[in-house]
Design a protein around this motif. Structure first.
Motif, PDB file in Angstrom:
ATOM      1  N   LEU A 117       0.836  -1.206   0.000  1.00  0.00           N
ATOM      2  CA  LEU A 117       0.000   0.000   0.000  1.00  0.00           C
ATOM      3  C   LEU A 117       0.869   1.254   0.000  1.00  0.00           C
ATOM      4  O   LEU A 117       0.651   2.175  -0.793  1.00  0.00           O
ATOM      5  N   VAL A 118       1.871   1.257   0.848  1.00  0.00           N
ATOM      6  CA  VAL A 118       2.735   2.434   0.962  1.00  0.00           C
ATOM      7  C   VAL A 118       3.608   2.599  -0.273  1.00  0.00           C
ATOM      8  O   VAL A 118       3.633   3.682  -0.878  1.00  0.00           O
ATOM      9  N   ASP A 119       4.342   1.571  -0.675  1.00  0.00           N
ATOM     10  CA  ASP A 119       5.275   1.792  -1.787  1.00  0.00           C
ATOM     11  C   ASP A 119       4.557   2.034  -3.107  1.00  0.00           C
ATOM     12  O   ASP A 119       4.985   2.861  -3.909  1.00  0.00           O
ATOM     13  N   ASN A 120       3.435   1.367  -3.333  1.00  0.00           N
ATOM     14  CA  ASN A 120       2.687   1.649  -4.562  1.00  0.00           C
ATOM     15  C   ASN A 120       1.997   3.005  -4.497  1.00  0.00           C
ATOM     16  O   ASN A 120       1.842   3.670  -5.518  1.00  0.00           O
ATOM     17  N   GLY A 128       4.688  11.441 -12.923  1.00  0.00           N
ATOM     18  CA  GLY A 128       5.438  10.849 -14.026  1.00  0.00           C
ATOM     19  C   GLY A 128       6.076   9.507 -13.738  1.00  0.00           C
ATOM     20  O   GLY A 128       6.598   8.863 -14.652  1.00  0.00           O
ATOM     21  N   ALA A 129       6.037   9.051 -12.482  1.00  0.00           N
ATOM     22  CA  ALA A 129       6.727   7.810 -12.125  1.00  0.00           C
ATOM     23  C   ALA A 129       6.140   6.593 -12.844  1.00  0.00           C
ATOM     24  O   ALA A 129       6.879   5.730 -13.318  1.00  0.00           O
ATOM     25  N   PHE A 139      12.027   6.401 -12.696  1.00  0.00           N
ATOM     26  CA  PHE A 139      11.472   5.061 -12.476  1.00  0.00           C
ATOM     27  C   PHE A 139      12.105   4.440 -11.240  1.00  0.00           C
ATOM     28  O   PHE A 139      11.421   3.986 -10.324  1.00  0.00           O
ATOM     29  N   TRP A 140      13.432   4.422 -11.199  1.00  0.00           N
ATOM     30  CA  TRP A 140      14.158   3.769 -10.111  1.00  0.00           C
ATOM     31  C   TRP A 140      14.093   4.556  -8.815  1.00  0.00           C
ATOM     32  O   TRP A 140      13.979   3.976  -7.728  1.00  0.00           O
ATOM     33  N   ALA A 141      14.155   5.882  -8.894  1.00  0.00           N
ATOM     34  CA  ALA A 141      14.103   6.705  -7.684  1.00  0.00           C
ATOM     35  C   ALA A 141      12.758   6.561  -6.975  1.00  0.00           C
ATOM     36  O   ALA A 141      12.703   6.431  -5.748  1.00  0.00           O
ATOM     37  N   SER A 142      11.672   6.576  -7.748  1.00  0.00           N
ATOM     38  CA  SER A 142      10.353   6.441  -7.116  1.00  0.00           C
ATOM     39  C   SER A 142      10.162   5.035  -6.554  1.00  0.00           C
ATOM     40  O   SER A 142       9.598   4.870  -5.463  1.00  0.00           O
ATOM     41  N   LEU A 143      10.638   4.031  -7.258  1.00  0.00           N
ATOM     42  CA  LEU A 143      10.513   2.654  -6.794  1.00  0.00           C
ATOM     43  C   LEU A 143      11.320   2.437  -5.511  1.00  0.00           C
ATOM     44  O   LEU A 143      10.797   1.943  -4.504  1.00  0.00           O
ATOM     45  N   GLY A 145      12.620   4.785  -3.529  1.00  0.00           N
ATOM     46  CA  GLY A 145      12.130   5.701  -2.496  1.00  0.00           C
ATOM     47  C   GLY A 145      10.883   5.151  -1.824  1.00  0.00           C
ATOM     48  O   GLY A 145      10.706   5.282  -0.607  1.00  0.00           O
ATOM     49  N   GLY A 146      10.023   4.529  -2.618  1.00  0.00           N
ATOM     50  CA  GLY A 146       8.828   3.891  -2.062  1.00  0.00           C
ATOM     51  C   GLY A 146       9.182   2.780  -1.094  1.00  0.00           C
ATOM     52  O   GLY A 146       8.532   2.617  -0.057  1.00  0.00           O
TER      53      GLY A 146
END
Length: 175
Positions: A117-120, A128-129, A139-143, A145-146
């Motif tokens: 729930l949190v990471d998604n 834009g992620a 792509f990688w930073a948001s993934l 970071g999540g």
């Protein structure tokens, strides 16, 4: 305390789980779990989730799937890999498949659900992620970071669960 009952060929029985739960609560109050124990449990869960999540996001993105099917695949694979890591460990400890599945479900469901729930949610909220490609830093930073935020949110949840003899506490009887 005699721990001989905790290490049988078939693994601990129901009485051992009750004894563990009784030790976790004294006088109606939770004895609590340490932050180190909670962090280790969360890291174990995060490892399986991350493998599934990264694989799902990478496959969906590479196949140019839409956001919903990509995220759905990532979530399903996160649960599959999260549960499989626990299944492997408790099966190696001698537990039968049916009992091992029950332990994995009890140990990991809440932790994986909170983490997903949190990471998604983070990935969905970062502008834009979901449209970023595998070659893009976004792509990688948001993934990643999540995952960091999910770890920070899920650790106190696991601490609370373990302190009450639930969540990853059910796996500890098999170590």
């Amino acid at each position: 305390m005699d721990h001989a009952g905790h290490h049988t060929d078939a693994g601990p029985g129901r009485a051992d789980h009750i004894e563990y739960a009784d030790r976790a609560t004294r006088g109606g109050r939770a004895s609590g779990a340490s932050w180190v124990t909670a962090a280790k449990a969360t890291l174990h869960c995060l490892t399986g989730c991350a493998v599934g999540e990264i694989l799902g996001m990478a496959v969906g993105t590479a196949l140019l799937w839409g956001n919903v099917p990509t995220m759905a695949l990532a979530i399903v694979l996160a649960f599959v890999f999260g549960y499989s890591f626990t299944l492997f460990a408790v099966r190696r400890a001698g537990l039968g498949l049916k009992a091992a599945v029950k332990v994995a479900l009890a140990a990991d469901t809440v932790s994986i659900a909170v983490m997903e729930l949190v990471d998604n949610g983070i990935i969905a909220l970062v502008p834009g992620a979901m449209d970023a490609h595998l070659s893009e830093g976004l792509f990688w930073a948001s993934l990643l970071g999540g995952f960091v935020v999910a770890f920070l949110v899920t650790t106190p949840v696991n601490k609370w669960l373990i302190g009450r003899g639930r969540g990853h506490a059910v796996v500890h009887a098999y170590h």
